[in-house]
Design a protein around this motif. Structure first.
Motif, PDB file in Angstrom:
ATOM      1  N   ASN A 147       2.749  -0.044 -10.899  1.00 17.93           N
ATOM      2  CA  ASN A 147       3.141   0.886  -9.843  1.00 17.93           C
ATOM      3  C   ASN A 147       2.601   2.281 -10.123  1.00 17.93           C
ATOM      4  OD1 ASN A 147       4.552  -0.473  -7.767  1.00 17.93           O
ATOM      5  ND2 ASN A 147       6.281  -0.782  -9.143  1.00 17.93           N
ATOM      6  N   ASN A 195      -0.310  11.100  -6.576  1.00 14.29           N
ATOM      7  CA  ASN A 195       0.836  11.735  -5.925  1.00 14.29           C
ATOM      8  C   ASN A 195       1.304  12.962  -6.699  1.00 14.29           C
ATOM      9  OD1 ASN A 195       2.440  10.803  -8.051  1.00 14.29           O
ATOM     10  ND2 ASN A 195       3.966   9.873  -6.721  1.00 14.29           N
ATOM     11  N   ARG A 198      -4.355   2.571  -2.869  1.00 10.53           N
ATOM     12  CA  ARG A 198      -4.077   2.359  -1.444  1.00 10.53           C
ATOM     13  C   ARG A 198      -5.044   1.277  -0.954  1.00 10.53           C
ATOM     14  NH1 ARG A 198      -5.013   7.361   2.295  1.00 10.53           N
ATOM     15  NH2 ARG A 198      -3.286   8.279   1.131  1.00 10.53           N
ATOM     16  N   THR A 228       0.850  -1.193   0.000  1.00 10.95           N
ATOM     17  CA  THR A 228       0.000   0.000   0.000  1.00 10.95           C
ATOM     18  C   THR A 228       0.884   1.240   0.000  1.00 10.95           C
ATOM     19  OG1 THR A 228      -1.925   1.026   1.048  1.00 10.95           O
ATOM     20  CG2 THR A 228      -0.260   0.080   2.523  1.00 10.95           C
ATOM     21  N   HIS A 229       0.313   2.367   0.466  1.00 13.15           N
ATOM     22  CA  HIS A 229       1.041   3.630   0.409  1.00 13.15           C
ATOM     23  C   HIS A 229       0.852   4.421   1.696  1.00 13.15           C
ATOM     24  CE1 HIS A 229       2.052   3.219  -3.854  1.00 13.15           C
ATOM     25  NE2 HIS A 229       0.893   2.593  -3.938  1.00 13.15           N
ATOM     26  N   CYS A 230       1.863   5.197   2.030  1.00  8.57           N
ATOM     27  CA  CYS A 230       1.849   6.039   3.230  1.00  8.57           C
ATOM     28  C   CYS A 230       0.708   7.063   3.142  1.00  8.57           C
ATOM     29  CB  CYS A 230       3.194   6.744   3.344  1.00  8.57           C
ATOM     30  SG  CYS A 230       3.331   7.871   4.752  1.00  8.57           S
ATOM     31  N   GLN A 242       3.499   9.842  -1.384  1.00 13.15           N
ATOM     32  CA  GLN A 242       2.709   8.616  -1.290  1.00 13.15           C
ATOM     33  C   GLN A 242       3.618   7.391  -1.388  1.00 13.15           C
ATOM     34  OE1 GLN A 242      -1.187   8.405  -0.893  1.00 13.15           O
ATOM     35  NE2 GLN A 242      -0.019   9.928   0.233  1.00 13.15           N
ATOM     36  N   CYS A 243       4.641   7.360  -0.545  1.00  8.27           N
ATOM     37  CA  CYS A 243       5.653   6.309  -0.572  1.00  8.27           C
ATOM     38  C   CYS A 243       5.020   4.922  -0.463  1.00  8.27           C
ATOM     39  CB  CYS A 243       6.634   6.489   0.581  1.00  8.27           C
ATOM     40  SG  CYS A 243       7.690   7.942   0.402  1.00  8.27           S
ATOM     41  N   GLY A 244       5.586   3.988  -1.197  1.00  6.29           N
ATOM     42  CA  GLY A 244       5.132   2.617  -1.094  1.00  6.29           C
ATOM     43  C   GLY A 244       5.615   1.986   0.203  1.00  6.29           C
ATOM     44  N   ASN A 280       9.881   6.007  -3.767  1.00  8.02           N
ATOM     45  CA  ASN A 280      10.743   6.002  -2.577  1.00  8.02           C
ATOM     46  C   ASN A 280      11.717   4.844  -2.534  1.00  8.02           C
ATOM     47  OD1 ASN A 280       8.272   4.422  -2.087  1.00  8.02           O
ATOM     48  ND2 ASN A 280       9.090   4.105  -0.039  1.00  8.02           N
ATOM     49  N   PHE A 317       8.447   0.015  -5.282  1.00  9.57           N
ATOM     50  CA  PHE A 317       7.756   1.249  -5.677  1.00  9.57           C
ATOM     51  C   PHE A 317       8.801   2.285  -6.063  1.00  9.57           C
ATOM     52  CE2 PHE A 317       5.381   5.252  -4.709  1.00  9.57           C
ATOM     53  CZ  PHE A 317       4.479   5.117  -5.757  1.00  9.57           C
ATOM     54  N   LEU A 330      -2.525   6.000  -7.747  1.00 10.72           N
ATOM     55  CA  LEU A 330      -2.085   4.841  -6.967  1.00 10.72           C
ATOM     56  C   LEU A 330      -3.272   4.182  -6.277  1.00 10.72           C
ATOM     57  CD1 LEU A 330       0.832   6.745  -5.220  1.00 10.72           C
ATOM     58  CD2 LEU A 330       1.079   5.177  -7.162  1.00 10.72           C
TER      59      LEU A 330
END
Length: 585
Positions: free
Chosen positions: A532, A456, A464, A8-10, A16-18, A41, A38, A462
């Protein structure tokens, strides 16, 4: 299951780091681990990302609706009672004062599905024009400048992985070493590859310490600095005359503004020595490719739009926009600050970045929504104007995903306006400072408890994913809008237009955005699960089914496609290079 890993993502910033989420041993939380696949990051996470699961704990959040008692305190209530109170409060205001007496305020952290549904809810269920969101406080100056120059508001028109491959980056008013730590590697790699980094910031930040050249203008003088650099570009014969002639308009006006800012004058205004101005121009113009990236520093000034426009003009005058590994970009801040405004939270926009005043746009979206185009309200107030009107023209407010008592400009004044409302309903995870003033507070799900899409800062859409079950007593914002639509719609059965399944919402978003500047019609959950991210605009193929998907205009090959107004677009956009501003120090 302990061995279940959810990619998922932050939930925090626009990188929106993986990340990967794994259920903790107690089964009530998740643990974060790196997700190296990802590309944004590449596994790196900052402290906020690594500790993101802390906010999922039921000990720090709401798990029951709260309503204002006769004694003035917020007390627990059933969902039925709470929803009835919200519908009653909003409905009474609408009946007594008209639809525009009801306001809706959203947030840049909402998923695309929530942002889309909230814009539709305001205009179809409530019939109000008074909707905006806190992203206005983020990069609205850059959005306006980008729209003026390129005809499009977009954070980065290229992937971050282009940054290390260019020749020079001017980073204006940004400190990614502290605000977006995983992105700093791109600037480090830029220098390792032989490129140069120029940081414009009044402070000696951690990012500035790593720059090849640090320009430290006096606060508020960024516009004069940009015009001074453009002056030197002209004076030293570094303009790209063919590019200016063939692909821009308004050059004479822009040139005149720049020539009024000779180096010694700019030094007096900004405090930046003339030799540093000349060195910055040399570093920027000598490489074949170069970029300017702005952030909140120049944007959140009294002349923010003109300031960003002046930095864009520096790119245009040197022929750097719309070419590989070159151009202008804005480092968007909030997690879904980009997608959150593309699909209807802004006062003047419909899904797909369509203008609310455009009859064709209204007709297209109205057809998707199954309503008469004439029933859609016109543009309303922008965010601060909306908040400033609370308690006067706007008597009730539905607030979702924002805390303006803390985050809005003139926060004390905004709190006063909020206290003067007839009715306030807040959807939030915790009892925020704004929620504490509400008549009804609805506890809602958050990032790891729900599935949805975000966009992002690169324009990369993306997916999530939901990793854990939300606490008992908590519902999603989509469920809230579904239930309120049923209660406020009378016998119109409006709740059918507000599904609670995020993928179903996204399918409608695709149709509503089709053909617009921010076209998501070629993006599907299936593609997002397999890839991705997919860059917008991504139109569906014209010779196949809608769910076949499209190529997207951005790629991970780092070509710079999509710079400015998008692939193959004229960078003049709607009205040329942008109007120059004048500096007053």
């Amino acid at each position: 299951m302990r061995d279940t890993v959810t990619p998922t993502h932050c939930p925090y910033c626009a990188l929106q780091c993986g990340m990967n989420l794994t259920p903790a041993p107690d089964g009530r939380a998740v643990e974060v681990s790196e997700r190296a696949d990802f590309p944004v990051n590449r596994g790196a996470l900052c402290g906020k990302g690594r500790t993101a699961p802390a906010v999922l704990s039921s000990s720090v959040r709401l798990t029951s609706p709260l309503v204002r008692s006769e004694g003035g305190a917020l007390v627990p209530a059933s969902w039925e009672e709470a929803l009835a109170r919200v519908a009653g409060g909003l409905g009474r205001t609408r009946a007594e004062y008209g639809a525009d007496a009801v306001g809706v305020f959203g947030g840049g952290g909402l998923t695309n599905e929530k942002a889309y549904s909230l814009g539709k809810f305001a205009r179809v269920v409530l019939g109000t024009s008074q909707i905006d969101y806190n992203g206005r406080f983020c990069m609205s100056s850059a959005a306006a400048a980008g729209g003026r120059a390129f005809g499009l508001d977009r954070g980065l028109p290229f992937p971050l992985e282009d940054v290390p491959r260019t020749g020079c980056v001017i980073l204006v008013g940004s400190n990614p070493a502290e605000t977006m730590p995983p992105s700093l590697r791109y600037f480090t790699e830029l220098r390792e590859n032989g490129g140069t980094l120029i940081v414009v910031d009044p402070r000696r930040t951690k990012t500035a310490e790593q720059a090849d050249l640090h320009l430290a203008p006096r606060p508020g003088t960024d516009l004069a600095l940009a015009l001074g650099l453009l002056h030197l570009v002209v004076a030293e014969g570094r303009t790209d005359e063919a590019y200016i002639r063939e692909r821009t308009s308004g050059w004479e006006e822009t040139r005149a503004a720049a020539m009024a800012h000779w180096p010694e004058y700019v030094e007096r205004i900004t405090g930046v020595p003339v030799p540093e101005l000349r060195e910055a121009v040399r570093m920027f113009c000598e490489p074949e490719a170069a970029m300017v990236l702005t952030a909140r520093g120049p944007e959140q000034q009294s002349k923010g739009t003109d300031t960003v426009g002046a930095w864009i003009n520096l790119c245009l005058a040197t022929g750097r926009a719309g070419r590989p590994l070159s151009g202008y970009g804005c480092l968007t801040g909030q997690g879904n600050g980009q997608g959150g405004r593309e699909h209807g939270q802004k006062a003047d926009q419909l899904p797909g970045y369509r203008k609310l005043t455009d009859p064709a746009a209204r007709a297209h979206v109205a057809e998707v929504w199954g309503v008469d185009p004439d029933s859609l309200p016109g543009p309303g107030r922008s965010a601060y104007e909306l908040l400033d009107a609370l308690g006067t023209d706007i008597r009730s407010l539905l607030l979702m995903g924002s805390n303006p008592v803390v985050s809005a400009p003139r926060a004390a004044h905004v709190e006063e306006r909020i206290r003067s409302l007839d009715f306030l309903a807040v959807c939030d995870v915790v009892l925020s400072e704004t929620a504490a003033l509400a008549d009804v507070v609805l506890p809602v799900t958050q990032w790891a408890e729900e599935t949805g899409t975000t966009t992002n800062l690169e324009g990369r859409v993306l997916l999530r994913r939901r990793a854990i079950t939300p606490p008992e007593g908590v519902r999603s914002d989509l469920e809230v809008m579904h239930e309120l639509a049923a209660r406020l719609g009378g016998d119109r059965n409006l709740e059918k237009g507000f599904p609670t399944d995020p993928e179903e919402v996204f399918e409608e978003l695709r149709r509503a955005s089709a053909g617009g500047p921010a076209d998501y019609s070629g993006i599907t959950y299936r593609r997002l699960a397999e890839e991705n991210g997919v860059f917008w605009p991504c139109p569906a193929p014209t010779d196949g089914p809608l769910d076949a998907g499209g190529p997207g205009t951005g790629t991970e090959t780092g070509t710079g496609v999509g710079t400015g107004a998008g692939a193959g677009a004229d960078p003049r956009g709607a009205d040329g290079t942008g109007r120059p501003g004048t500096a007053d120090g």
